[in-house]
Design a protein around this motif. Structure first.
Motif: not given
Length: 475
Positions: A235-256
């Protein structure tokens, strides 16, 4: 495992402070529940007149600070500490209760620990005076004190090798239901797994990664600069930057973009199970005579086979395949355990004596002038009624000195020095004591299993019977 409960004690309607203190102390000191008072320990107070000492400190607090409170005032605090049946001895429970009270009050408040053995579970009643020893401050309950009590009690149980309640819940839930909920992965774990699987498909850019997540059933939305995700069924949403190291938007863009590599987050590994310990063999015939059925007999045979295998493994690993060596090592381990146990009991006895003596010396000094005035007044009943608590404390101190055979009073500083040295020796001995206890228990269990398998148990019983018969003939 130990469970705890913290209860502030008030005067209540129709009672004086002295009556209220006496009522709770009379209950916890019940001789029928404390082995005729053997399992009662007082710290910075004499358990026999603790109510008078508590009352005197409150009068001194009022005189020093000028503060008075009404019926809502907390006169003492009561902690109930219960242990699982069969896991702890009354003496160990009392010792843990004393250690708990000292740590929780930071040695600033007098207390009494009474261990009750009238129930199937051994439990402590710990009462500490809300007024501090210097009579200038009071213990005030604080937010989260119940949790602090439980944490300290759990710490002491772990330090002494006793079990605790893992992850207790405030509201009732069966263990099976709790275990089922604990086994389910949380939403963030599901989202991290979905991102790992999407990255494995080599998306061209971040927008392609979000599209793969949506195809997997993850809802994607933005709120300001924050990217929000919601796993299927949640039911509730989770912010991407709360998923831990390696899973926020800047880090995922750097991986891609190829600037860095993505390392999937590893799940926390469960601790490796402890090696199975050797248990005593089940006397199947005795259990069948007691009314156990065929199902129990099948289980017992399987259990005994496993224990025999573990017994043999233990004997092989420790080089004790010769019965003489096993017997010798078991006797040595038992002697070592008894020696350490005796040392600790002697130290504990002396520590208790020092505590009582120091308390009486302080009380004697505080009440000496009052008692001298009482004698000058010709032991007046009116004077006694006005200063009853001080006079009782003075008499109790003089009686304690006579009982202990003290002719010249030692200084409080010398007693504190002796107490600190004994306490340090006792703490150092406890680590070795626990190891010796565990080693002795294991060796005694292994030897008992060997005796039963080899028939030595019956031979020892026959020998004991013959010796008794010979002794009776000799009489």
């Amino acid at each position: 495992m130990a469970t705890t409960r913290l209860m502030p004690l008030h005067t209540g309607k129709g009672r004086t402070v002295g009556t209220a203190i006496a009522d709770i102390l009379d209950y916890v000191k019940n001789p029928q529940k404390t082995d005729n008072g053997r399992l009662i320990t007082g710290w910075q107070c004499d358990s026999r007149v603790a109510d008078a000492e508590f009352l005197l400190s409150k009068r001194q607090y009022t005189a020093l600070t000028g503060r008075t409170r009404g019926e809502d005032d907390v006169i003492a605090y009561h902690v109930r500490q219960s242990f699982v049946p069969g896991e702890i001895t009354p003496e160990e429970a009392n010792r843990i209760g004393v250690e708990f009270a000292k740590r929780f009050t930071k040695n600033n408040h007098a207390f009494i620990v009474c261990t009750h053995i009238d129930k199937a579970h051994i439990h402590n009643h710990i009462i500490w005076n809300s007024t501090a020893l210097d009579c200038k401050r009071k213990f005030r309950n604080f937010w989260g004190s119940t949790r602090a009590v439980r944490r300290l009690s759990d710490t002491l149980c772990v330090e002494n090798g006793f079990s605790i309640v893992e992850n207790p819940k405030r509201h009732g839930k069966t263990y099976n239901k709790w275990l089922g909920d604990a086994a389910k992965p949380c939403q963030r774990e599901l989202l991290r797994t979905a991102i790992d699987e999407a990255l494995a498909k080599k998306p061209a850019d971040f927008e392609a990664l979000l599209k793969l997540l949506q195809e997997a059933g993850v809802e994607v939305s933005r709120r300001g600069k924050a990217l929000r995700l919601k796993a299927p069924g949640w039911k509730n949403v989770a912010r991407m930057d709360s998923l831990g190291d390696g899973y926020d938007e800047p880090e995922l863009r750097a991986v891609l973009s190829g600037e860095k590599e993505h390392t999937p987050r590893k799940k926390a590994e469960r601790p490796a199970p402890e090696p199975p310990c050797v248990n005593l063999l089940v006397d199947i015939q005795a259990k069948l005579k007691a009314g156990k059925g065929a199902g129990y007999e099948r289980w017992a045979r399987s259990f005994n086979l496993k224990q025999m295998a573990q017994t043999l493994n233990f004997l092989t690993e420790h080089g004790l395949l010769e019965y003489g060596k096993l017997k010798e090592k078991t006797a040595a381990a038992t002697a070592r355990y008894n020696e350490l146990s005796g040392q600790i009991k002697t130290a504990e006895q002396r520590l208790a004596e020092i505590t009582v003596l120091k308390t009486h010396i302080i009380n004697y000094s505080k009440t000496r002038e009052v008692y001298a005035a009482y004698r000058k007044a010709g032991y007046s009943k009116k004077f006694l009624a006005e200063h009853e608590s001080e006079i009782l404390l003075h008499k109790a101190a003089k009686k304690a000195f006579d009982d202990l055979g003290v002719k010249k009073l030692p200084t409080v500083r010398s007693l504190q020095t002796e107490y600190a040295a004994l306490l340090s020796e006792k703490k150092a001995a406890y680590g070795e004591y626990r190891k010796a206890r565990d080693e002795m228990k294991e060796l005694l269990t292994v030897k008992a299993n060997v005796d039963r398998l080899m028939g030595y148990e019956d031979q020892e019983k026959e020998q004991e019977t013959k010796e008794k018969q010979e002794q009776s003939k000799g009489r």
